[in-house]
Scaffold this motif. Structure first.
Motif, PDB file in Angstrom:
ATOM      1  N   LEU A  56       0.839  -1.200   0.000  1.00 56.44           N
ATOM      2  CA  LEU A  56       0.000   0.000   0.000  1.00 56.44           C
ATOM      3  C   LEU A  56       0.874   1.250   0.000  1.00 56.44           C
ATOM      4  O   LEU A  56       1.885   1.307   0.699  1.00 56.44           O
ATOM      5  CB  LEU A  56      -0.891   0.025   1.250  1.00 56.44           C
ATOM      6  N   PRO A  74       1.668   4.581   1.413  1.00 55.09           N
ATOM      7  CA  PRO A  74       1.271   5.286   2.636  1.00 55.09           C
ATOM      8  C   PRO A  74       0.562   6.596   2.292  1.00 55.09           C
ATOM      9  O   PRO A  74       0.978   7.317   1.389  1.00 55.09           O
ATOM     10  CB  PRO A  74       2.599   5.550   3.341  1.00 55.09           C
ATOM     11  N   GLY A  90       2.842  -2.933   6.418  1.00 54.96           N
ATOM     12  CA  GLY A  90       3.034  -2.602   4.998  1.00 54.96           C
ATOM     13  C   GLY A  90       4.479  -2.224   4.701  1.00 54.96           C
ATOM     14  O   GLY A  90       5.419  -2.981   4.976  1.00 54.96           O
ATOM     15  N   ALA A  92       5.930   2.146   7.111  1.00 54.37           N
ATOM     16  CA  ALA A  92       5.805   3.609   7.212  1.00 54.37           C
ATOM     17  C   ALA A  92       5.705   4.096   8.664  1.00 54.37           C
ATOM     18  O   ALA A  92       6.444   5.020   9.061  1.00 54.37           O
ATOM     19  CB  ALA A  92       4.564   4.068   6.433  1.00 54.37           C
ATOM     20  N   SER A 101       1.686 -10.091   4.582  1.00 57.43           N
ATOM     21  CA  SER A 101       2.053 -10.203   3.167  1.00 57.43           C
ATOM     22  C   SER A 101       3.567 -10.202   2.962  1.00 57.43           C
ATOM     23  O   SER A 101       4.250  -9.234   3.293  1.00 57.43           O
ATOM     24  CB  SER A 101       1.432  -9.024   2.403  1.00 57.43           C
ATOM     25  N   ALA A 154       4.634  -7.186   0.811  1.00 55.65           N
ATOM     26  CA  ALA A 154       4.679  -5.912   1.540  1.00 55.65           C
ATOM     27  C   ALA A 154       5.949  -5.845   2.394  1.00 55.65           C
ATOM     28  O   ALA A 154       6.639  -4.826   2.434  1.00 55.65           O
ATOM     29  CB  ALA A 154       3.435  -5.756   2.409  1.00 55.65           C
ATOM     30  N   GLY A 182       3.452 -12.461   9.610  1.00 56.97           N
ATOM     31  CA  GLY A 182       2.445 -13.331  10.177  1.00 56.97           C
ATOM     32  C   GLY A 182       1.123 -12.611  10.363  1.00 56.97           C
ATOM     33  O   GLY A 182       0.990 -11.421  10.064  1.00 56.97           O
ATOM     34  N   PRO A 204      -4.983  -0.940   9.823  1.00 52.31           N
ATOM     35  CA  PRO A 204      -5.390  -2.213   9.203  1.00 52.31           C
ATOM     36  C   PRO A 204      -6.229  -1.962   7.956  1.00 52.31           C
ATOM     37  O   PRO A 204      -6.684  -0.848   7.730  1.00 52.31           O
ATOM     38  CB  PRO A 204      -6.256  -2.852  10.301  1.00 52.31           C
ATOM     39  N   PRO A 205      -6.453  -2.999   7.145  1.00 51.90           N
ATOM     40  CA  PRO A 205      -7.429  -2.839   6.064  1.00 51.90           C
ATOM     41  C   PRO A 205      -8.780  -2.535   6.719  1.00 51.90           C
ATOM     42  O   PRO A 205      -9.161  -3.237   7.658  1.00 51.90           O
ATOM     43  CB  PRO A 205      -7.465  -4.222   5.399  1.00 51.90           C
ATOM     44  N   LEU A 208     -10.691  -6.822  11.016  1.00 56.34           N
ATOM     45  CA  LEU A 208      -9.308  -6.788  11.524  1.00 56.34           C
ATOM     46  C   LEU A 208      -9.186  -5.845  12.718  1.00 56.34           C
ATOM     47  O   LEU A 208      -8.562  -6.174  13.731  1.00 56.34           O
ATOM     48  CB  LEU A 208      -8.355  -6.332  10.406  1.00 56.34           C
TER      49      LEU A 208
END
Ligand SMILES: C[S@@+](CC[C@H](N)C(=O)[O-])C[C@H]1O[C@@H](n2cnc3c(N)ncnc32)[C@H](O)[C@@H]1O
Length: 270
Positions: free
Chosen positions: A77, A79, A109, A112, A132, A135, A156, A176-177, A209
């Motif tokens: 993503l 930032p 991610g 950042a 990910s 990421a 994780g 989080p998403p 999440l």
């Protein structure tokens, strides 16, 4: 290529922020060094990709965030400026904390948040976690370039890489998403076609999440420790209720400059 020509090409290719992006592209091409022909070759490629719809930051490979520059690209993503507000509040919460104080950033991610904090408070101890692997490769790249003295990244699901729960963090941050599946479908193509879906979308109206983080964070925070999470602008009321039901104190929903709910802040009982 000069700024006017570049801006005009971007604008006619449908780029909204054409003048500003032209200016940034020129500055970056200059920073890369080389002669005018080399700079023009870079600019030609960037314009082509930008007009094809790729995000500006992936093309130039970097983004400014708080007081640092981060390397970004496909798989992570980009930032957002609104996340700088989370860093600002996080640094306030950490004010006066001694060297070695432990800080955890979930859903890190590009890294950042912890890397921006480490730039301001290098003597604290940072852990960033993301599910990910793509990421995390960007987080590791940023780590290698910025070289914060006390920072590590783990892979994780949320707290899983930490093993047995232990109350050791003074602060847990997370962006989080939080986009619901319905909202996800309405995101602009420049986001949906390029940035990872798992960085954006979450079930349960976007709160799946965030709710898990709030629940599990209680076992990892020291008494009096803080949880700071970025949330969607429609989620303030629900997050407040959830945090209160979990027994947190000092629950607050902080707004951005535009007056939108942006951060959920809560403290574990002292
Ligand atoms: C909104 S992005 C935030 C990235 C970064 N913190 C920032 O503010 O730019 C959310 C991140 O959460 C990660 N993620 C999604 N589900 C996760 C999970 N179950 N455990 C850990 N990380 C997760 C994604 O890979 C993505 O990097």
């Amino acid at each position: 290529m000069n700024a006017t020509v570049l801006g005009e090409r971007l604008r006619s290719g449908g780029v909204e922020n054409a003048a500003q992006e032209a200016h940034w592209m020129l500055a970056l091409a200059k920073r890369k060094g080389g002669d005018a022909a080399t700079a023009d070759a870079w600019l030609e490629e960037w314009v082509r990709r930008r007009i094809a719809g790729e995000p500006f930051q992936y093309i130039v490979g970097s983004v400014e965030f708080y007081n640092i520059e981060l390397t970004v690209g496909p798989g992570v993503l980009i930032p957002r400026p609104e996340t700088e507000l989370l860093v600002e509040h996080a640094l306030e919460v950490l004010d006066g904390q001694p060297a070695g104080t432990a800080v955890l950033d979930l859903c890190t991610g590009s890294g950042a948040i912890p890397l921006a904090m480490a730039h301001e408070r290098p003597e604290l101890d940072y852990t960033g976690i993301d599910l990910s692997p793509e990421a995390l490769q960007w987080a590791e790249k940023n780590f290698a370039r910025l070289q914060p003295p006390r920072c590590r990244f783990l892979r994780g699901d949320l707290f899983a890489p930490l093993g047995q729960p232990q109350p050791r963090f003074r602060l847990i941050t997370a962006n989080p998403p939080y986009v619901s599946p319905i909202e996800y479908r309405q995101l602009p193509a420049v986001v949906k076609n390029y940035e990872p879906r798992m960085a954006l979308e979450a079930q349960e109206d976007g709160l799946a999440l965030a709710k898990r983080i709030a629940d599990e964070a209680r076992k990892f925070l020291v008494p009096g420790g803080w949880l700071l999470m970025e949330i969607g602008e429609t989620q303030g009321g629900r997050m407040r209720g959830w945090l209160q039901s979990l027994g947190y104190s000092s629950v607050e929903i902080l707004r951005d400059l535009a007056g939108r709910d942006r951060i959920a802040q809560a403290q574990k009982e002292k």
